[in-house]
Design a protein around this motif. Structure first.
Motif, PDB file in Angstrom:
ATOM      1  N   SER A 157       0.857  -1.179   0.000  1.00  0.00           N
ATOM      2  CA  SER A 157       0.000   0.000   0.000  1.00  0.00           C
ATOM      3  C   SER A 157       0.897   1.234   0.000  1.00  0.00           C
ATOM      4  O   SER A 157       2.010   1.201   0.512  1.00  0.00           O
ATOM      5  N   SER A 158       0.405   2.295  -0.577  1.00  0.00           N
ATOM      6  CA  SER A 158       1.215   3.507  -0.680  1.00  0.00           C
ATOM      7  C   SER A 158       0.287   4.709  -0.785  1.00  0.00           C
ATOM      8  O   SER A 158      -0.928   4.587  -0.672  1.00  0.00           O
ATOM      9  N   PHE A 159       0.869   5.855  -1.005  1.00  0.00           N
ATOM     10  CA  PHE A 159       0.115   7.076  -1.198  1.00  0.00           C
ATOM     11  C   PHE A 159       0.397   7.618  -2.585  1.00  0.00           C
ATOM     12  O   PHE A 159       1.496   7.486  -3.111  1.00  0.00           O
ATOM     13  N   ARG A 160      -0.599   8.225  -3.168  1.00  0.00           N
ATOM     14  CA  ARG A 160      -0.430   8.931  -4.426  1.00  0.00           C
ATOM     15  C   ARG A 160       0.219  10.277  -4.125  1.00  0.00           C
ATOM     16  O   ARG A 160       0.327  10.676  -2.970  1.00  0.00           O
ATOM     17  N   GLU A 161       0.667  10.979  -5.148  1.00  0.00           N
ATOM     18  CA  GLU A 161       1.243  12.303  -4.941  1.00  0.00           C
ATOM     19  C   GLU A 161       0.253  13.194  -4.195  1.00  0.00           C
ATOM     20  O   GLU A 161      -0.958  13.062  -4.345  1.00  0.00           O
ATOM     21  N   LYS A 162       0.782  14.087  -3.424  1.00  0.00           N
ATOM     22  CA  LYS A 162      -0.066  14.975  -2.638  1.00  0.00           C
ATOM     23  C   LYS A 162      -0.859  15.885  -3.571  1.00  0.00           C
ATOM     24  O   LYS A 162      -0.303  16.551  -4.438  1.00  0.00           O
ATOM     25  N   LEU A 163      -2.185  15.872  -3.410  1.00  0.00           N
ATOM     26  CA  LEU A 163      -3.062  16.705  -4.215  1.00  0.00           C
ATOM     27  C   LEU A 163      -3.271  18.040  -3.526  1.00  0.00           C
ATOM     28  O   LEU A 163      -3.452  18.107  -2.306  1.00  0.00           O
ATOM     29  N   THR A 164      -3.251  19.108  -4.304  1.00  0.00           N
ATOM     30  CA  THR A 164      -3.416  20.451  -3.772  1.00  0.00           C
ATOM     31  C   THR A 164      -4.718  21.036  -4.301  1.00  0.00           C
ATOM     32  O   THR A 164      -4.972  21.008  -5.498  1.00  0.00           O
ATOM     33  N   ILE A 165      -5.521  21.543  -3.393  1.00  0.00           N
ATOM     34  CA  ILE A 165      -6.777  22.179  -3.759  1.00  0.00           C
ATOM     35  C   ILE A 165      -6.690  23.633  -3.305  1.00  0.00           C
ATOM     36  O   ILE A 165      -6.440  23.911  -2.131  1.00  0.00           O
ATOM     37  N   ARG A 166      -6.904  24.542  -4.238  1.00  0.00           N
ATOM     38  CA  ARG A 166      -6.841  25.969  -3.930  1.00  0.00           C
ATOM     39  C   ARG A 166      -8.235  26.566  -4.039  1.00  0.00           C
ATOM     40  O   ARG A 166      -8.890  26.431  -5.072  1.00  0.00           O
ATOM     41  N   ASN A 167      -8.666  27.193  -3.005  1.00  0.00           N
ATOM     42  CA  ASN A 167      -9.943  27.912  -3.000  1.00  0.00           C
ATOM     43  C   ASN A 167      -9.644  29.398  -2.905  1.00  0.00           C
ATOM     44  O   ASN A 167      -9.083  29.858  -1.914  1.00  0.00           O
ATOM     45  N   ILE A 168     -10.012  30.131  -3.930  1.00  0.00           N
ATOM     46  CA  ILE A 168      -9.742  31.558  -3.969  1.00  0.00           C
ATOM     47  C   ILE A 168     -11.069  32.308  -3.897  1.00  0.00           C
ATOM     48  O   ILE A 168     -11.983  32.041  -4.668  1.00  0.00           O
ATOM     49  N   SER A 169     -11.153  33.218  -2.972  1.00  0.00           N
ATOM     50  CA  SER A 169     -12.299  34.109  -2.870  1.00  0.00           C
ATOM     51  C   SER A 169     -11.846  35.482  -3.348  1.00  0.00           C
ATOM     52  O   SER A 169     -11.073  36.161  -2.680  1.00  0.00           O
ATOM     53  N   SER A 170     -12.323  35.896  -4.514  1.00  0.00           N
ATOM     54  CA  SER A 170     -11.820  37.134  -5.118  1.00  0.00           C
ATOM     55  C   SER A 170     -12.327  38.382  -4.399  1.00  0.00           C
ATOM     56  O   SER A 170     -11.628  39.376  -4.320  1.00  0.00           O
ATOM     57  N   LYS A 171     -13.527  38.333  -3.871  1.00  0.00           N
ATOM     58  CA  LYS A 171     -14.065  39.527  -3.218  1.00  0.00           C
ATOM     59  C   LYS A 171     -13.399  39.790  -1.863  1.00  0.00           C
ATOM     60  O   LYS A 171     -13.191  40.919  -1.472  1.00  0.00           O
ATOM     61  N   LYS A 172     -13.043  38.700  -1.173  1.00  0.00           N
ATOM     62  CA  LYS A 172     -12.396  38.868   0.132  1.00  0.00           C
ATOM     63  C   LYS A 172     -10.878  38.887   0.019  1.00  0.00           C
ATOM     64  O   LYS A 172     -10.190  39.137   1.000  1.00  0.00           O
ATOM     65  N   LYS A 173     -10.380  38.578  -1.152  1.00  0.00           N
ATOM     66  CA  LYS A 173      -8.940  38.531  -1.421  1.00  0.00           C
ATOM     67  C   LYS A 173      -8.226  37.560  -0.477  1.00  0.00           C
ATOM     68  O   LYS A 173      -7.239  37.909   0.164  1.00  0.00           O
ATOM     69  N   THR A 174      -8.790  36.357  -0.384  1.00  0.00           N
ATOM     70  CA  THR A 174      -8.192  35.320   0.456  1.00  0.00           C
ATOM     71  C   THR A 174      -7.925  34.080  -0.375  1.00  0.00           C
ATOM     72  O   THR A 174      -8.583  33.831  -1.385  1.00  0.00           O
ATOM     73  N   LEU A 175      -6.968  33.302   0.076  1.00  0.00           N
ATOM     74  CA  LEU A 175      -6.583  32.053  -0.580  1.00  0.00           C
ATOM     75  C   LEU A 175      -6.469  30.980   0.481  1.00  0.00           C
ATOM     76  O   LEU A 175      -5.792  31.172   1.496  1.00  0.00           O
ATOM     77  N   ARG A 176      -7.174  29.878   0.263  1.00  0.00           N
ATOM     78  CA  ARG A 176      -7.089  28.756   1.188  1.00  0.00           C
ATOM     79  C   ARG A 176      -6.568  27.549   0.418  1.00  0.00           C
ATOM     80  O   ARG A 176      -7.069  27.216  -0.651  1.00  0.00           O
ATOM     81  N   ILE A 177      -5.550  26.904   0.956  1.00  0.00           N
ATOM     82  CA  ILE A 177      -4.925  25.771   0.292  1.00  0.00           C
ATOM     83  C   ILE A 177      -5.091  24.533   1.175  1.00  0.00           C
ATOM     84  O   ILE A 177      -4.732  24.553   2.351  1.00  0.00           O
ATOM     85  N   ASP A 178      -5.662  23.482   0.602  1.00  0.00           N
ATOM     86  CA  ASP A 178      -5.809  22.200   1.284  1.00  0.00           C
ATOM     87  C   ASP A 178      -4.969  21.169   0.538  1.00  0.00           C
ATOM     88  O   ASP A 178      -4.959  21.145  -0.691  1.00  0.00           O
ATOM     89  N   ARG A 179      -4.307  20.307   1.281  1.00  0.00           N
ATOM     90  CA  ARG A 179      -3.505  19.242   0.671  1.00  0.00           C
ATOM     91  C   ARG A 179      -3.846  17.929   1.357  1.00  0.00           C
ATOM     92  O   ARG A 179      -4.062  17.889   2.568  1.00  0.00           O
ATOM     93  N   TYR A 180      -3.879  16.858   0.573  1.00  0.00           N
ATOM     94  CA  TYR A 180      -4.094  15.541   1.146  1.00  0.00           C
ATOM     95  C   TYR A 180      -3.507  14.476   0.225  1.00  0.00           C
ATOM     96  O   TYR A 180      -3.290  14.704  -0.955  1.00  0.00           O
ATOM     97  N   ASN A 181      -3.232  13.319   0.788  1.00  0.00           N
ATOM     98  CA  ASN A 181      -2.733  12.177   0.041  1.00  0.00           C
ATOM     99  C   ASN A 181      -3.852  11.153  -0.101  1.00  0.00           C
ATOM    100  O   ASN A 181      -4.593  10.908   0.849  1.00  0.00           O
ATOM    101  N   GLU A 182      -3.955  10.541  -1.280  1.00  0.00           N
ATOM    102  CA  GLU A 182      -4.931   9.484  -1.470  1.00  0.00           C
ATOM    103  C   GLU A 182      -4.282   8.142  -1.160  1.00  0.00           C
ATOM    104  O   GLU A 182      -3.171   7.872  -1.603  1.00  0.00           O
ATOM    105  N   ASN A 183      -4.987   7.311  -0.389  1.00  0.00           N
ATOM    106  CA  ASN A 183      -4.507   5.965  -0.136  1.00  0.00           C
ATOM    107  C   ASN A 183      -4.614   5.151  -1.420  1.00  0.00           C
ATOM    108  O   ASN A 183      -5.566   5.287  -2.173  1.00  0.00           O
ATOM    109  N   MET A 184      -3.656   4.289  -1.635  1.00  0.00           N
ATOM    110  CA  MET A 184      -3.578   3.548  -2.877  1.00  0.00           C
ATOM    111  C   MET A 184      -2.957   2.192  -2.586  1.00  0.00           C
ATOM    112  O   MET A 184      -2.114   2.084  -1.698  1.00  0.00           O
ATOM    113  N   ILE A 185      -3.395   1.161  -3.290  1.00  0.00           N
ATOM    114  CA  ILE A 185      -2.727  -0.127  -3.174  1.00  0.00           C
ATOM    115  C   ILE A 185      -2.230  -0.550  -4.545  1.00  0.00           C
ATOM    116  O   ILE A 185      -2.793  -0.187  -5.567  1.00  0.00           O
ATOM    117  N   ARG A 186      -1.171  -1.321  -4.534  1.00  0.00           N
ATOM    118  CA  ARG A 186      -0.630  -1.900  -5.758  1.00  0.00           C
ATOM    119  C   ARG A 186      -0.782  -3.410  -5.643  1.00  0.00           C
ATOM    120  O   ARG A 186      -0.395  -4.010  -4.658  1.00  0.00           O
TER     121      ARG A 186
END
Length: 118
Positions: free
Chosen positions: A73-102
């Motif tokens: 079992s292993s992990f896939r590359e870390k996925l990055t999700i960016r949520n940008i709110s243009s009116k508030k001028k904020t950026l939120r970044i979430d990262r997670y690894n997906e579990n994976m088996i070979r």
């Protein structure tokens, strides 16, 4: 003679051949309980092709079994999700690894004798 099968794994269709390894995300088994070289058998086989003979199930082939074993079992590359709110001028970044088996496929077994015909 090229033998392969198409199986249904967690809603995804996957083409498998004996002797090759494959990666699956979000697999149903609890792999922390099982170790390396744990044997698998999958019976949700959609299609089996053995040379020029093609057998198609509706929806699955009744007498087909795919046998294999877990490599690790292993992990896939870390996925990055960016949520940008243009009116508030904020950026939120979430990262997670997906579990994976070979896993690797040892054999594709298909017993045509007991197959019911329509």
């Amino acid at each position: 003679m090229n033998k392969y099968a198409i199986i249904d794994v967690e809603g995804n269709q996957l083409r498998v051949e004996p002797g090759r390894f494959h990666d699956i995300c979000h697999f149903n088994y609890k792999f922390n309980l099982y170790g390396i070289n744990t044997k698998l058998s999958m019976n949700r086989v959609l299609l089996v092709c053995d040379g020029s003979n093609v057998h198609i199930g509706s929806p699955w082939l009744v007498n087909a079994v795919i046998k294999g074993r877990i490599l690790h079992s292993s992990f896939r590359e870390k996925l990055t999700i960016r949520n940008i709110s243009s009116k508030k001028k904020t950026l939120r970044i979430d990262r997670y690894n997906e579990n994976m088996i070979r896993f690797t496929i040892d054999s594709i077994d298909f017993n045509r004798r007991n197959e019911s015909t329509l």
